[in-house]
Design an enzyme around this catalytic site. Structure first.
Site, short mmCIF file in Angstrom:
data_model
loop_
_atom_site.label_atom_id
_atom_site.label_comp_id
_atom_site.label_asym_id
_atom_site.label_seq_id
_atom_site.Cartn_x
_atom_site.Cartn_y
_atom_site.Cartn_z
N HIS A 1 0.62 -1.37 0.09
CA HIS A 1 0.04 -0.06 0.13
C HIS A 1 0.84 1.16 -0.08
O HIS A 1 2.16 1.14 0.16
CB HIS A 1 -0.98 -0.01 1.10
CG HIS A 1 -0.42 0.06 2.65
ND1 HIS A 1 0.45 -0.91 3.06
CD2 HIS A 1 -0.45 1.11 3.39
CE1 HIS A 1 0.64 -0.63 4.31
NE2 HIS A 1 0.36 0.71 4.60
N HIS B 1 1.43 4.00 1.73
CA HIS B 1 1.79 4.73 2.97
C HIS B 1 3.48 4.91 3.08
O HIS B 1 4.16 3.90 2.55
CB HIS B 1 1.40 4.33 4.26
CG HIS B 1 -0.06 4.38 4.69
ND1 HIS B 1 -0.76 3.57 5.40
CD2 HIS B 1 -0.87 5.23 4.08
CE1 HIS B 1 -2.17 4.18 5.61
NE2 HIS B 1 -2.00 5.10 5.02
N ASP C 1 5.87 4.85 4.96
CA ASP C 1 6.58 3.92 5.92
C ASP C 1 6.63 2.54 5.13
O ASP C 1 7.23 1.70 5.86
CB ASP C 1 6.06 3.83 7.43
CG ASP C 1 4.68 3.23 7.35
OD1 ASP C 1 3.96 3.63 6.73
OD2 ASP C 1 4.51 2.67 8.62
N HIS C 2 5.91 2.39 4.01
CA HIS C 2 6.18 1.17 3.11
C HIS C 2 6.74 1.30 1.86
O HIS C 2 7.24 0.47 1.31
CB HIS C 2 4.89 0.72 2.88
CG HIS C 2 4.32 0.12 4.48
ND1 HIS C 2 4.27 -1.26 4.76
CD2 HIS C 2 3.90 0.61 5.42
CE1 HIS C 2 3.57 -1.35 5.85
NE2 HIS C 2 3.36 -0.27 6.24
N HIS D 1 -7.58 -0.32 5.76
CA HIS D 1 -6.55 0.23 6.12
C HIS D 1 -6.42 1.32 4.97
O HIS D 1 -6.10 2.70 5.47
CB HIS D 1 -5.20 -0.46 6.28
CG HIS D 1 -4.10 0.29 6.76
ND1 HIS D 1 -3.95 0.94 7.89
CD2 HIS D 1 -2.89 0.31 6.25
CE1 HIS D 1 -2.82 1.63 8.13
NE2 HIS D 1 -2.05 1.28 6.90
N ASP E 1 -0.29 -3.71 6.24
CA ASP E 1 -0.99 -3.16 7.45
C ASP E 1 -2.11 -3.57 7.58
O ASP E 1 -3.17 -2.83 8.08
CB ASP E 1 -0.96 -1.53 7.45
CG ASP E 1 0.59 -1.13 7.71
OD1 ASP E 1 1.50 -1.97 7.91
OD2 ASP E 1 0.89 -0.07 7.72
N HIS F 1 4.33 -4.48 10.65
CA HIS F 1 4.93 -3.80 11.77
C HIS F 1 5.16 -4.76 13.15
O HIS F 1 4.46 -5.60 13.23
CB HIS F 1 4.19 -2.68 12.39
CG HIS F 1 3.93 -1.35 11.59
ND1 HIS F 1 4.73 -0.31 11.63
CD2 HIS F 1 3.02 -1.32 10.43
CE1 HIS F 1 4.58 0.47 10.70
NE2 HIS F 1 3.55 0.08 9.83
ZN LIG Z 1 0.13 1.74 6.43
#
Ligand SMILES: [Zn+2]
Length: 255
Positions: free
Chosen positions: A56, A58, A60-61, A114, A133, A171
């Site tokens: 996805h 985001h 942080d990915h 999400h 996530d 995570h």
């Molecule tokens: Zn995420």
């Protein structure tokens, strides 16, 4: 097919994962939180990065994608519905598509909630699923873009995978998730056993990942929202599972 896998921490509490086909040397990173730890894992293993499979959009990915792509020339595979929010995409995929990493063949599962275009990669013969996530051990992602009903359907899709499927999530949130889950199901023996295991793993600085679908079915309150006992624990007896899920999710958001 034989495969090798490496899991390593990135950023504050993200995980990076490399999936490797020893046959032809192909190596995929599942998401790219940041380039440094992925490069370090490649160097430690002697593997060459051929693919990045994105779950996805985001940051942080995806933060490491552009840099990794520049230096390794790897292929970037991303969910079609979010491709415009993800850098350097080569191939877009949707539900039912197949993605190869050498001779390893993963199937795309759309798991919105999400984010709206979130996907998971299921490698059925290898018993692996990379869930980003959507699902965490003893928890799940926040419903940031989708509805509770969408998220519940996505979790059901993952729950229906074979029980021995190894689950890699984005995570390390397990310890906090266990604390919350025990407030919903304090008497759940499998959850209490998992809680003990997580304490040992965390005190040894070891990852609690991968988990399995079977373990999550018996410990994760978000996958158990259609159980009478769980509905009753949140005072929603007889109410539709998606609404029970929504109540548990909002309780966790405030926990
Ligand atoms: Zn995420």
């Amino acid at each position: 097919m034989p495969f090798e896998i490496r899991l390593f921490p990135c950023l504050k509490d993200n995980y990076g994962v490399l999936l490797h086909d020893p046959g032809d040397g192909s190596t995929a990173a599942i998401d790219a939180p940041e380039a440094g730890p992925i490069d370090a894992a490649l160097a430690a293993s002697g593997w060459r990065l051929t693919d990045i499979l994105v779950t996805h959009h985001h940051a942080d990915h995806t933060g490491g994608i552009a840099d990794l792509k520049n230096r390794h020339g790897c292929r970037v595979v991303a969910p079609r519905k979010e491709a415009q929010k993800i850098p350097s995409v080569d191939v877009t995929v949707r539900e039912g598509d197949f993605v190869t990493v050498g001779s390893l063949i993963g199937r795309v599962l759309e798991t919105p909630g999400h984010t709206l275009g979130h996907i998971a990669y299921w490698f059925k013969p290898e018993n692996l699923v990379f869930v980003g996530d959507t699902l965490f051990s003893v928890g799940c992602g926040r419903t940031l873009e989708g509805t509770a009903d969408q998220m519940w359907q996505s979790l059901l899709k993952l729950r229906n995978l074979p029980v021995d499927t190894q689950v890699y999530c984005g995570h390390e949130y397990t310890a906090a998730n266990v604390h919350f889950a025990l407030t919903i199901e304090p008497k759940n023996a499998a959850l209490r056993a998992r809680a003990e295991e997580v304490v040992h793993l965390c005190s040894a600085n070891m990852p609690t990942i991968p988990t399995t679908i079977g373990s999550e079915k018996s410990t994760n309150p978000f996958l158990r929202a259609d159980l009478h006992s769980v509905a009753s624990a949140v005072n929603l007896e007889g109410v539709a599972p998606a609404q029970v899920f929504a109540r548990i999710r909002s309780m966790k958001d405030r926990f």
